[in-house]
Motif scaffolding. Structure first.
Motif, PDB file in Angstrom:
ATOM      1  N   SER A  83      -3.287  -0.739   0.671  1.00 26.60           N
ATOM      2  CA  SER A  83      -2.042  -0.566  -0.073  1.00 26.60           C
ATOM      3  C   SER A  83      -0.867  -0.274   0.851  1.00 26.60           C
ATOM      4  N   PHE A  84      -1.121  -0.110   2.130  1.00 28.60           N
ATOM      5  CA  PHE A  84      -0.063   0.289   3.041  1.00 28.60           C
ATOM      6  C   PHE A  84      -0.021  -0.621   4.260  1.00 28.60           C
ATOM      7  N   PHE A 129       8.039  -9.610 -10.563  1.00 25.80           N
ATOM      8  CA  PHE A 129       7.522 -10.023  -9.256  1.00 25.80           C
ATOM      9  C   PHE A 129       6.807  -8.864  -8.553  1.00 25.80           C
ATOM     10  N   ILE A 130       7.427  -7.678  -8.598  1.00 19.24           N
ATOM     11  CA  ILE A 130       6.820  -6.519  -7.932  1.00 19.24           C
ATOM     12  C   ILE A 130       5.481  -6.159  -8.584  1.00 19.24           C
ATOM     13  N   ARG A 186      -0.626  -6.579  -8.787  1.00 19.37           N
ATOM     14  CA  ARG A 186      -1.830  -6.973  -9.526  1.00 19.37           C
ATOM     15  C   ARG A 186      -2.665  -8.007  -8.777  1.00 19.37           C
ATOM     16  N   THR A 187      -1.975  -8.812  -7.953  1.00 21.14           N
ATOM     17  CA  THR A 187      -2.703  -9.857  -7.233  1.00 21.14           C
ATOM     18  C   THR A 187      -2.966  -9.449  -5.787  1.00 21.14           C
ATOM     19  N   SER A 226       2.166  -6.722   0.606  1.00 22.70           N
ATOM     20  CA  SER A 226       3.425  -6.764   1.381  1.00 22.70           C
ATOM     21  C   SER A 226       4.539  -7.437   0.578  1.00 22.70           C
ATOM     22  N   ASN A 227       4.183  -8.346  -0.320  1.00 17.35           N
ATOM     23  CA  ASN A 227       5.208  -8.909  -1.225  1.00 17.35           C
ATOM     24  C   ASN A 227       5.774  -7.839  -2.153  1.00 17.35           C
ATOM     25  N   MET A 228       4.908  -6.947  -2.572  1.00 15.09           N
ATOM     26  CA  MET A 228       5.343  -5.865  -3.453  1.00 15.09           C
ATOM     27  C   MET A 228       6.417  -5.014  -2.768  1.00 15.09           C
TER      28      MET A 228
END
Ligand SMILES: Nc1ncnc2c1ncn2[C@@H]1O[C@H](COP(=O)(O)OP(=O)(O)OP(=O)(O)O)[C@@H](O)[C@H]1O
Ligand SMILES: [Mg+2]
Lengths: 268, 249
Positions: free
Chosen positions: B35-36, B208-209, B214-215, B219-221
């Motif tokens: 997540s990081f 989008f975030i 969810r996917t 890094s897109n988040m």
């Protein structure tokens, strides 16, 4: 009763309620002739501004009425303009000097765009602000701001002009030339002017009549006709024996009124 | 050297330092979590999203909704603010209603809005308009209330009608306050658009975030969140410029 253009009929006004209720004007009456130049003098707080604003239809009298022509004043009449004592609050900070001066004329809808343009320029020139015509009002000194307010009121040539201490913030030289400007327009246009001032010399120099006000309950202290010839001359008029006589008389009236007022207050 | 601590540069350096700290905590394995991601990979994703144009598309949908709602709120807020500020009748009529509705957090209306307006733009625009309406209304109102009586009476003595007084005197007097309301609402509008898109949407930056999370495109988040920061900053800068231009005195 020749041409009593404005008639103030036993107008009363008080502020506050209950304990704090304060009588400001007590059944005051006087007529104003058409085309006269009437100065009003009197101690601070005696109700001069209140009186003028009632005549201007900006405040309501508690009792009595003001008649203009032959109509009761119950809203600001079209051809009357009140020039605020608080000149700095009365001019608009988002407008330049020129836009401020145009404002009065634009709201009258009496002139075309090009006339307004030309007249505003002339008037700004006459009050000596031509070089600052594109300044915003916060860029002006107090005396300059006051001249903006004067120019704005004069430019729209109302039949009746109510001027509330209009020259209080300008220097002596400017004051002299503004006095002559107002006199000049008054003669040319046949305006009726009510003019509040604390300066007795100014009152005598300008006016055809001077009203001395006093604090309530007896507001009207004196009413003096000034029989000096027009046009008034800056140098010679104040040297006339009659000028000195009126000046003397008015000083006495004011001090008398003050004394009477004080003793009446003590008795009440 | 002393100058440095008295200039904007120090603030920029702090940001650079924090970003480096982020990078090192990941590269040196101090924080190890899917997540990081490292900041460099976030920036890489951000770059890809910008180049592919996807980000602008999402942003476009969001800004469209936001400004629709914001525009409606601005028109209504200024209009009713003037009305309530100038005419006592409208103040007494509307003030209780305003006081009842104002404290309700707008997201509470989401279920109702979905029931009546569906899941599409109408619902989102409604929520944004509702949330941004009140700060504009209240600031306009208080701007009108503090207009000096002398200014109003000046208009009256020069023969302005009451409509002209509102337009030519009250409105310009109240403009600085109106702008305060508009600026507060700009931030609120951005918040509301993200919330409404996270609740129900198939495009927009909020969507989008959430979708990136969810996917597992983590890094897109983060890139999406950075985008919101950038756009919020940019909108504010534009707004302040505009304000200075209009409230120039
Ligand atoms: N809105 C108001 N509320 C309460 N009292 C008022 C109000 N306006 C004026 N007054 C009181 O009425 C009295 C007369 O005020 P006014 O402004 O008419 O005096 P003035 O003769 O013009 O004085 P000055 O020469 O100082 O301008 C004052 O005592 C003032 O305190
Ligand atoms: Mg006064």
């Amino acid at each position: 009763m020749a041409d009593n253009y404005i008639q103030v009929n036993s107008v009363s006004k008080h502020f506050g309620v209950g304990e704090a209720r304060k009588m400001i004007l007590n059944k005051i009456s006087f007529p104003i002739e058409k085309g006269s130049f009437v100065s009003i003098i009197g101690p601070s707080g005696c109700g001069k501004s209140t009186m003028l604003q009632i005549i201007a239809g900006l405040q309501e009298a508690a009792e009595g009425e003001v008649i203009l022509g032959n109509k009761k004043v119950d809203a600001p009449p079209f051809d009357m303009v009140y020039l605020f004592q608080q000149y700095n609050k009365s001019i608009f900070p988002w407008k330049t000097v020129k836009e401020n001066v145009k404002f009065g004329m634009e709201s009258r809808k009496k002139w075309s765009k090009s006339e307004i343009e030309q007249r505003s320029n002339e008037m700004i020139e006459l009050v000596g602000l031509y070089d600052c015509r594109d300044y915003y009002t916060h860029q002006l000194s107090g005396g300059m701001q006051q001249r903006v307010a004067i120019a704005r009121a004069l430019a729209c040539e109302p039949d009746v002009l109510l001027m509330d201490e209009p020259f209080s913030a300008v220097d002596a030289m400017t004051r002299g030339s503004l006095q002559d400007l107002v006199l000049d327009l008054w003669t040319k246009l046949g305006l009726t002017i009510l003019f509040v001032t604390h300066d007795i010399d100014e009152a005598v120099y300008l006016s055809s009549r001077v009203i001395v006000l006093n604090r309530a309950p007896r507001n009207l202290a004196a009413d003096v006709s000034i029989d000096l010839p027009y046009p008034r001359e800056r140098l010679t008029t104040p040297e006339m024996p009659n000028f000195l006589k009126y000046r003397h008389q008015l000083y006495e009236e004011i001090f008398d009124a003050e004394k009477r007022g004080n003793s009446e207050e003590i008795m009440a | 050297m002393k100058k440095l601590w008295h200039s904007r540069l120090s603030g920029v350096l702090l940001i650079v330092f924090l970003l480096l700290l982020w990078e090192w905590t990941v590269t040196f394995g101090i924080v190890q979590s899917p997540s990081f991601p490292s900041i460099s990979s976030v920036f890489k994703s951000w770059g890809t999203l910008i180049v592919s144009g996807e980000l602008f598309q999402q942003l476009g949908s969001s800004l469209y909704r936001m400004f629709m709602g914001y525009f409606i709120a601005a028109v209504l807020g200024v209009f009713f603010g003037l009305l309530m500020g100038y005419y006592r009748f409208f103040y007494f009529l509307l003030e209780p209603l305003v006081e009842i509705f104002r404290p309700i957090p707008t997201p509470a209306y989401i279920p109702i809005a979905i029931l009546f307006l569906g899941l599409e733009n109408e619902m989102k625009v409604f929520l944004i308009a509702t949330a941004t309406f009140f700060p504009i209304l209240l600031n306009t109102f208080s701007g009108v209330r503090q207009v000096d009586q002398v200014q109003i009476d000046t208009g009256r003595t020069f023969g302005l009608t009451s409509g002209e007084i509102v337009r030519k005197i009250i409105l310009p007097c109240a403009i600085p306050h109106i702008f305060t309301g508009l600026r507060i609402s700009l931030g609120i509008g951005l918040i509301m658009v993200v919330i409404s898109e996270m609740v129900a949407a198939n495009n927009g930056i909020g969507y989008f975030i959430l979708q990136a999370q969810r996917t597992f495109e983590v890094s897109n988040m983060y890139a999406g969140i950075f985008t919101l920061g950038a756009i919020g900053y940019l909108l504010n800068v534009i707004f302040v410029r505009l304000e200075r231009k209009i409230v120039h005195w």
